[in-house]
Design an enzyme around this catalytic site. Structure first.
Site, PDB file in Angstrom:
ATOM      1  N   GLU A 209       0.914  -1.128  -0.055  1.00 48.81           N
ATOM      2  CA  GLU A 209      -0.232   0.248  -0.087  1.00 48.81           C
ATOM      3  C   GLU A 209       0.874   1.188  -0.205  1.00 48.81           C
ATOM      4  O   GLU A 209       2.036   1.343   0.709  1.00 48.81           O
ATOM      5  CB  GLU A 209      -0.873  -0.038   1.213  1.00 48.81           C
TER       6      GLU A 209
ATOM      7  N   ASN B 238      -6.659   1.590   2.881  1.00 54.08           N
ATOM      8  CA  ASN B 238      -7.585   2.850   3.152  1.00 54.08           C
ATOM      9  C   ASN B 238      -6.921   3.864   1.861  1.00 54.08           C
ATOM     10  O   ASN B 238      -7.663   4.839   1.624  1.00 54.08           O
ATOM     11  CB  ASN B 238      -7.293   3.429   4.401  1.00 54.08           C
TER      12      ASN B 238
ATOM     13  N   ASN C 121     -12.224  -0.919  -1.074  1.00 54.12           N
ATOM     14  CA  ASN C 121     -11.318  -1.247   0.065  1.00 54.12           C
ATOM     15  C   ASN C 121     -12.269  -1.093   1.448  1.00 54.12           C
ATOM     16  O   ASN C 121     -12.703   0.226   1.799  1.00 54.12           O
ATOM     17  CB  ASN C 121     -10.072  -0.680   0.436  1.00 54.12           C
ATOM     18  N   GLU C 122     -12.787  -1.984   2.155  1.00 53.48           N
ATOM     19  CA  GLU C 122     -13.177  -1.598   3.456  1.00 53.48           C
ATOM     20  C   GLU C 122     -14.554  -0.667   3.482  1.00 53.48           C
ATOM     21  O   GLU C 122     -14.353   0.272   4.364  1.00 53.48           O
ATOM     22  CB  GLU C 122     -12.180  -1.414   4.383  1.00 53.48           C
TER      23      GLU C 122
ATOM     24  N   TYR D 293      -7.159  -8.578  11.755  1.00 54.60           N
ATOM     25  CA  TYR D 293      -5.739  -8.148  12.566  1.00 54.60           C
ATOM     26  C   TYR D 293      -5.877  -8.658  14.169  1.00 54.60           C
ATOM     27  O   TYR D 293      -6.822  -8.243  14.677  1.00 54.60           O
ATOM     28  CB  TYR D 293      -5.623  -6.730  12.526  1.00 54.60           C
TER      29      TYR D 293
ATOM     30  N   GLU E 256      -6.410  -9.225   3.613  1.00 52.27           N
ATOM     31  CA  GLU E 256      -5.938  -8.231   4.607  1.00 52.27           C
ATOM     32  C   GLU E 256      -5.707  -9.505   6.086  1.00 52.27           C
ATOM     33  O   GLU E 256      -6.889  -9.455   6.657  1.00 52.27           O
ATOM     34  CB  GLU E 256      -6.168  -6.827   5.229  1.00 52.27           C
TER      35      GLU E 256
ATOM     36  N   GLN F 157       1.357  -6.321   5.806  1.00 53.57           N
ATOM     37  CA  GLN F 157       1.737  -5.871   4.435  1.00 53.57           C
ATOM     38  C   GLN F 157       3.274  -6.740   4.046  1.00 53.57           C
ATOM     39  O   GLN F 157       3.448  -7.392   5.095  1.00 53.57           O
ATOM     40  CB  GLN F 157       1.814  -4.378   4.058  1.00 53.57           C
TER      41      GLN F 157
HETATM   42  O1  AHR Z   1      -3.258  -2.609   6.242  1.00 53.87           O
HETATM   43  C1  AHR Z   1      -3.206  -1.511   6.955  1.00 53.87           C
HETATM   44  C2  AHR Z   1      -4.884  -0.926   6.786  1.00 53.87           C
HETATM   45  O2  AHR Z   1      -5.703  -1.690   7.295  1.00 53.87           O
HETATM   46  C3  AHR Z   1      -5.391  -0.784   5.354  1.00 53.87           C
HETATM   47  O3  AHR Z   1      -5.152   0.305   4.807  1.00 53.87           O
HETATM   48  C4  AHR Z   1      -6.872  -0.995   5.693  1.00 53.87           C
HETATM   49  O4  AHR Z   1      -7.556  -1.515   4.626  1.00 53.87           O
HETATM   50  C5  AHR Z   1      -7.133  -1.726   6.928  1.00 53.87           C
HETATM   51  O5  AHR Z   1      -7.858  -1.195   7.724  1.00 53.87           O
END
Ligand code: AHR
Length: 504
Positions: free
Chosen positions: A28, A73, A173-174, A245, A293, A352
């Protein structure tokens, strides 16, 4: 003290083929992932495009398949055409997602040259935050269509007459997240995703499309988001995304080590929802999951807080988490979950790749080094081959605050019918006790152990650093033994292991 677990393997119990796209990652325009990460023109190993050769070498060793780009994002405010053509005339823009300045030195053409150099498959994300159908069609034409029309001719002018033929595309995205630029309700997003997907397919019927699912299983809209979105766009998309995450909170190592319980729950919930939409809509195809992700990320730490006020830096230090051995064990466990679910999870991206919550770290103009999380990822990617097997597991259990009672052992295995190789990946989720593991392999005939490695440390909080990247490495596990079709091995507390066997 050591607990006892048993698994039974049989080549007939197959989940499905190992999906190479399970081993994708993510680049990213965030912090130092691109600038001073993969791209550092002043570096001694940089090529004509400014891409670091030492980073590409580690990317190859990591064994990745796809790379999602350019966000995240970031993509929800991105104008892709800012970053094509002569570099000196590209505009600098505010990046609202990370309160940074985007210099647009790297864009789609540079990224595609890096992709070729690294030998990976691109997964392109489009902006459905501040933009819509037309801009999606413009970038698709630029990337995938033969010359003869405006954007395809621009690509040729910029040095690439042949279309890139990018197959995998993320529709935003999201979009479920209130933090997302252009955040939408599921009804709004489902409509835009369906309209965009339909138009993109009219231009290029060979593409595969990923609709945005939930950005976490803890979102209030988790489940209902997928239901509404897929009800709008089921027929025109192939995958729905999942993001997750994990982090250790309040010293609760036991729950953290069991993070894959949440990932399994995430997958089974989305599969159930997608299949319910399939039944109600009388659809025949099945929607797959793109877990695009996932990682360990300590979001509350100072390094994850974006700049503020008048400070809009280029490539600031952001999300540069340093990972421990325990973090690496969790990453190994999450890969076990992704493989176990590979009948429905057909793509995934570790988020990432470089510097930003990443297995690979760089000093600007200087050294490159591996984080602890590099090892389980690289070893799993390099060695998971053939088919994923469904395991019969008999494990001791222990209590966790977050997930209640969990299995202490988590494991998966792969079987390569062509070579006869069997590979077992296992973690011991106990924070205190070693685990004795028995594996019944009678169904495979005569096997021999060819490799057994374990990643663990007396101090599970040991972290690799640029000064000391390698004093804790995966070690040969000398406890492994095989007799009469039964393998035995000791798994230390908080450990990740890989055991490989071949026909004797
Ligand atoms: O990977 C970091 C961020 O986490 C990304 O930009 C977003 O898609 C997610 O919230």
């Amino acid at each position: 003290m050591s607990d006892q677990a048993t698994i039974t393997l049989d080549p007939a119990f197959v989940v499905g083929p190992v999906q190479r796209r399970t081993f994708g990652t993510f680049v990213e325009h965030l912090g130092r992932c691109v600038y001073s990460g993969i791209h550092d023109p002043g570096h001694s190993t940089a090529d004509a495009d400014g891409f670091r050769g030492d980073v590409v070498d580690l990317v190859k060793e990591l064994g990745i398949s796809t790379v999602r780009y350019p966000g995240g994002n970031f993509v929800s405010g991105y104008r892709w055409e800012d970053a094509i053509g002569p570099v000196e005339s590209r505009p600098r823009r505010l990046d609202l997602a990370w309160h940074s300045t985007e210099p647009n030195l790297v864009g789609v053409d540079e990224f595609m040259r890096w992709v070729a150099k690294a030998g990976v498959e691109p997964m392109m994300a489009i902006n459905l935050g501040t933009r819509g159908v037309q801009e999606a069609l413009d970038i698709l034409e630029y990337c995938n269509m033969p010359t003869g029309t405006y954007w395809a001719d621009k690509r040729a002018e910029n040095g690439h007459p042949e279309p890139y033929k990018i197959r995998l595309w993320c529709l935003g995205n999201e979009m479920d997240g209130p933090w997302q630029t252009g955040h939408k309700t599921p009804e709004e997003y489902g409509r835009v995703a369906a309209e965009t997907a339909r138009a993109m397919r009219q231009m290029d019927p060979d593409i595969e499309l990923v609709a945005c699912g939930s950005s976490g299983s803890g979102m209030d809209t988790f489940g209902s988001w997928e239901h509404t979105v897929l009800s709008e766009c089921y027929e025109v998309v192939d995958h729905v995304s999942a993001h997750a995450y994990y982090a250790e909170h309040d010293g609760d190592l036991a729950s953290f080590l069991a993070s894959a319980v949440d990932m399994d729950h995430f997958v089974s919930s989305v599969v159930a929802t997608a299949d319910a939409v399939r039944a109600a809509g009388k659809h025949t195809k099945r929607i797959m999951i793109s877990f695009d992700e996932w990682n360990v990320w300590y979001q509350d730490r100072a390094e994850s807080q974006p700049p503020e006020g008048d400070d809009w830096p280029v490539a600031p230090v952001l999300l540069e988490d340093k990972y421990s051995v325990a973090d690496a064990v969790v990453v190994g466990g999450l890969l076990i979950s992704l493989l176990r679910n590979s009948d429905r999870v057909q793509a995934a991206s570790l988020a990432q790749l470089v510097n930003v919550i990443a297995p690979i770290m760089t000093e600007p103009g200087g050294r490159v080094w591996k984080q602890t999380t590099f090892y389980p990822f690289a070893l799993t990617s390099q060695n998971a081959k053939g088919e994923v097997l469904r395991l019969a597991v008999d494990s001791p259990k222990h209590e966790t605050k977050k997930y209640g009672e969990v299995d202490t052992l988590d494991a998966v295995a792969t079987h390569d019918k062509e070579t006869g190789e069997v590979t077992i990946f296992a973690i011991n989720r106990s924070a205190e006790n070693a685990l004795s593991l028995d594996v019944a392999l009678h169904a495979f005939g005569d096997l021999a152990v060819t490799e057994a490695v374990t990643y663990a440390n007396d101090d599970p909080y040991w972290q690799a650093s640029v000064e000391d990247p390698d004093s804790v490495l995966p070690q040969e596990n000398t406890s492994v033994a095989l007799a009469d079709g039964k393998l035995t091995v000791e798994l230390p507390a908080v450990s990740w292991s890989m055991i490989k066997l071949a026909q004797a």
